[in-house]
Scaffold this active site. Structure first.
Site, PDB file in Angstrom:
ATOM      1  N   HIS A 186       0.842  -1.194   0.000  1.00  0.00           N
ATOM      2  CA  HIS A 186       0.000   0.000   0.000  1.00  0.00           C
ATOM      3  C   HIS A 186       0.876   1.242   0.000  1.00  0.00           C
ATOM      4  O   HIS A 186       1.473   1.581   1.012  1.00  0.00           O
ATOM      5  CB  HIS A 186      -0.908   0.010   1.228  1.00  0.00           C
ATOM      6  CG  HIS A 186      -2.104   0.919   1.090  1.00  0.00           C
ATOM      7  ND1 HIS A 186      -2.014   2.217   0.609  1.00  0.00           N
ATOM      8  CD2 HIS A 186      -3.416   0.703   1.365  1.00  0.00           C
ATOM      9  CE1 HIS A 186      -3.224   2.756   0.604  1.00  0.00           C
ATOM     10  NE2 HIS A 186      -4.092   1.864   1.051  1.00  0.00           N
ATOM     11  N   GLU A 298     -11.770  -3.104  -4.168  1.00  0.00           N
ATOM     12  CA  GLU A 298     -11.757  -1.652  -3.933  1.00  0.00           C
ATOM     13  C   GLU A 298     -11.019  -0.905  -5.040  1.00  0.00           C
ATOM     14  O   GLU A 298     -10.294   0.052  -4.794  1.00  0.00           O
ATOM     15  CB  GLU A 298     -11.098  -1.325  -2.594  1.00  0.00           C
ATOM     16  CG  GLU A 298     -11.736  -2.035  -1.409  1.00  0.00           C
ATOM     17  CD  GLU A 298     -11.157  -1.599  -0.079  1.00  0.00           C
ATOM     18  OE1 GLU A 298     -11.940  -1.160   0.772  1.00  0.00           O
ATOM     19  OE2 GLU A 298      -9.933  -1.693   0.101  1.00  0.00           O
ATOM     20  N   CYS A 397     -10.325   3.380   8.001  1.00  0.00           N
ATOM     21  CA  CYS A 397      -9.356   4.275   7.370  1.00  0.00           C
ATOM     22  C   CYS A 397      -9.949   5.632   7.024  1.00  0.00           C
ATOM     23  O   CYS A 397      -9.298   6.667   7.149  1.00  0.00           O
ATOM     24  CB  CYS A 397      -8.812   3.627   6.101  1.00  0.00           C
ATOM     25  SG  CYS A 397     -10.094   2.907   5.051  1.00  0.00           S
TER      26      CYS A 397
END
Ligand SMILES: [Zn+2]
Length: 620
Positions: A186, A298, A397
């Site tokens: 990420h 996502e 998040c």
């Protein structure tokens, strides 16, 4: 710590050392109420404490002191504390108790070599960096560095600056050629390292970020069912054509690549990101500015795969789009980036937070087919799609991400250069920059008049630049020289300004029909209504009992009103098989009626409801 380290620079989250435009220090710009001032106040008085209480309650803050065997939350839970710390630093209130307590937790937990993280490397846990694919360790440290930058620039929590620098030093010593040559699954560390370089002048942070950006796309991460594109590890950043894969990862990486490009003078890298962003806006972005249409991973869909009822449009992707567009605005001076910032702020960011600052959307659908439900205020949600707003999620998040953006929102609204000041977003603002001291007052976005009053001005020629949004075809500027039409894009006014004079920008807020490119097959035969920067929607709470939004047909021969459209409800034909030959079918009785609309950001605030942005039109 040297004394120089403890003197705040007063900058905001992004302070490039070069570029076409400069950010205005947070000490020189203030939200004075209005649409965004009210939301920032709610963030300050409610959301920050809300986040802290949930992080305590779920044990995420406790992870820094508890036994590693009892660690709670997902592998990236540390990052939420770091984002909250960043928000606490930017906030208008100083929060010394929260900052002091949380910083002390981090300082005590930090290893001797600077590593900080509660999910790996401790007794009974997997080794550090044993799962670069999904471990999120560098992602978390990136958010720590951004919190450290906020602490440095605001003069709050000097110890947090020290913790962040030690963690950055650890990253530099651990990753790179001949050391660990991996990248984090990420992205986030890239943009954070550049910003810490900007704050400290420590060149190796920039070099490290540059290495991470160049290393990405070489398939160093293991193959995964989502494909390398999910991690943007399929193609090097400078060779890619469009954003793909996990939307938030793609946008954070792009922000980091812009930062590296700006600081190293890498025009090719900057051009590559601009090209990718342009194509993504042209083919992979929802009307709201939301990005990401696949729930499973996502991620971005293919070009024009933008189904309204499966819009993921994660709130974090909205925050990241603002981050990226703002960086490109600063780098290039192209005011068009302000258009997408505006779209996302009003139609993703404003939508994602409840009025009380204690409920949130994770995903931002454009079509809610089944009625939303009331969710308990004391239970975290495990699923992220659709409504209603929830108090907390297992993966939260988006919540502190919103908090840090809202706490520093002023820095995204206005810029300066040697010639003067540029207003990119319209809000009640007091700003002192570019030789001008301005008070901006407006009822925007509900009213289209923006009054810029000059409170004081340097006694020399200055330029005031106003962004006329792309949708504003009949805008006018009224000032001491008269009234004149202005076209979408930057409008500049250059002269010796005098205290007390006013410049008025009039943005017509006529409701307008909007159609999608026909290649967005999912909404063919539909229209949306926009009013100024606001995307509108219809909600079932406004309908007569029994009327179904999905039966609605709107009449596009009648101009839309600001709060309603003309339409009727087709009688549903619930056949055993929903497919028929063409050209036949039952007739329908049209009973015209006004169907109320509300701004999309207001949806799901009046109890359980269905909703749609894209409204079916009259059959041909
Ligand atoms: Zn998120």
């Amino acid at each position: 710590m040297s004394e120089a380290d403890t003197v705040p620079s007063r900058g905001g989250p992004v302070v490039p050392s070069r570029g076409a435009l400069r950010p205005v220090p947070l000490s020189s710009v203030r939200l004075a109420g209005g649409f965004w001032g009210e939301r920032q106040a709610v963030n300050s008085t409610a959301t920050l404490a809300h986040c802290r209480s949930w992080m305590d309650r779920l044990g995420w803050t406790g992870n820094f002191t508890a036994s590693p065997f009892g660690r709670r939350g997902r592998e990236f839970a540390d990052s939420e504390i770091y984002k909250l710390l960043e928000a606490l630093c930017w906030d208008t209130d100083e929060h010394p108790a929260d900052l002091g307590f949380l910083t002390s937790l981090l300082a005590r937990s930090q290893a001797g070599d600077g590593y900080l993280g509660t999910a790996y490397g401790r007794e009974g846990q997997d080794e550090r960096y044993s799962d670069l694919t999904f471990g999120h360790e560098l992602y978390c440290i990136g958010h720590l560095l951004q919190a450290g930058v906020a602490a440095a620039r605001t003069g709050r929590a000097p110890r947090l600056v020290e913790v962040a620098r030690r963690a950055a030093d650890h990253v530099v010593e651990t990753f790179g050629p001949g050391r660990n040559e991996g990248v984090c699954g990420h992205p986030e560390i890239e943009t954070a390292l550049v910003e810490l370089y900007r704050e400290t002048g420590e060149r190796r942070y920039l070099d490290q970020a540059s290495w991470f950006v160049d290393r990405r796309g070489q398939r160093s991460l293991p193959e995964h069912e989502f494909g390398w594109a999910y991690f943007q590890d399929d193609v090097p950043v400078r060779h890619a054509e469009v954003f793909r894969g996990h939307a938030v990862r793609a946008l954070y990486l792009a922000a980091g690549a812009v930062d590296v490009a700006v600081e190293t003078g890498d025009a090719d890298l900057l051009a590559a990101v601009r090209r990718q962003f342009d194509r993504t806006l042209a083919r992979r972005t929802y009307l709201t500015g939301g990005m990401g249409s696949r729930h499973l991973d996502e991620s971005f869909g293919d070009d024009f795969v933008l189904p309204a009822d499966r819009a993921y449009a994660e709130t974090c992707a909205g925050v990241a789009t603002v981050m990226l567009a703002h960086r490109l605005l600063l780098a290039t001076g192209d005011t068009r980036y302000g258009d997408i910032v505006e779209r996302v702020l009003y139609n993703v960011v404003a939508a994602a937070v409840a009025d009380d600052g204690r409920g949130f959307f994770y995903a931002n659908t454009l079509h809610q087919r089944t009625r939303t439900e009331n969710v308990p205020a004391d239970r975290e949600q495990l699923r992220f799609g659709g409504g209603p707003r929830a108090p907390w999620f297992e993966v939260s998040c988006c919540l502190p991400n919103l908090a840090r953006l809202l706490a520093s929102l002023e820095s995204y609204l206005v810029t300066s250069d040697d010639g003067g000041v540029q207003l990119h977003q319209y809000a009640d603002l007091d700003v002192c920059a570019g030789g001008l001291d301005l008070a901006v007052r407006t009822g925007y976005p509900d009213h289209g008049v923006v009054v810029v009053r000059v409170e004081a001005a340097e006694d020399r020629e200055r330029t005031l630049t106003l962004r006329v949004p792309a949708w504003a075809s009949d805008a006018r500027v009224v000032d001491r020289t008269g009234s004149r039409p202005v076209r979408p894009g930057p409008v500049t006014i250059t002269r010796r300004f005098t205290a007390g004079e006013e410049i008025c920008l009039e943005l017509p807020l006529r409701p307008r029909w909007t159609a999608a490119d026909p290649r967005v097959d999912a909404v063919r035969g539909c229209v949306a209504v926009e009013v100024g920067p606001l995307v509108m929607c219809a909600e079932s709470v406004d309908l007569d009992p029994g009327a179904q939004l999905d039966d609605l047909r709107v009449d596009t021969t009648v101009a839309p009103q600001a709060d309603a459209v003309k339409g009727w409800f087709a009688a549903p034909d619930d056949a055993a098989w929903p497919y028929q030959g063409i050209g036949g079918g039952p007739g329908e009785t049209r009973t015209p009626r006004l169907v109320p609309l509300v701004p999309y950001h207001r949806w799901a605030r009046r109890g359980p409801t269905t909703m749609r942005v894209w409204l079916p039109t009259t059959p041909a």
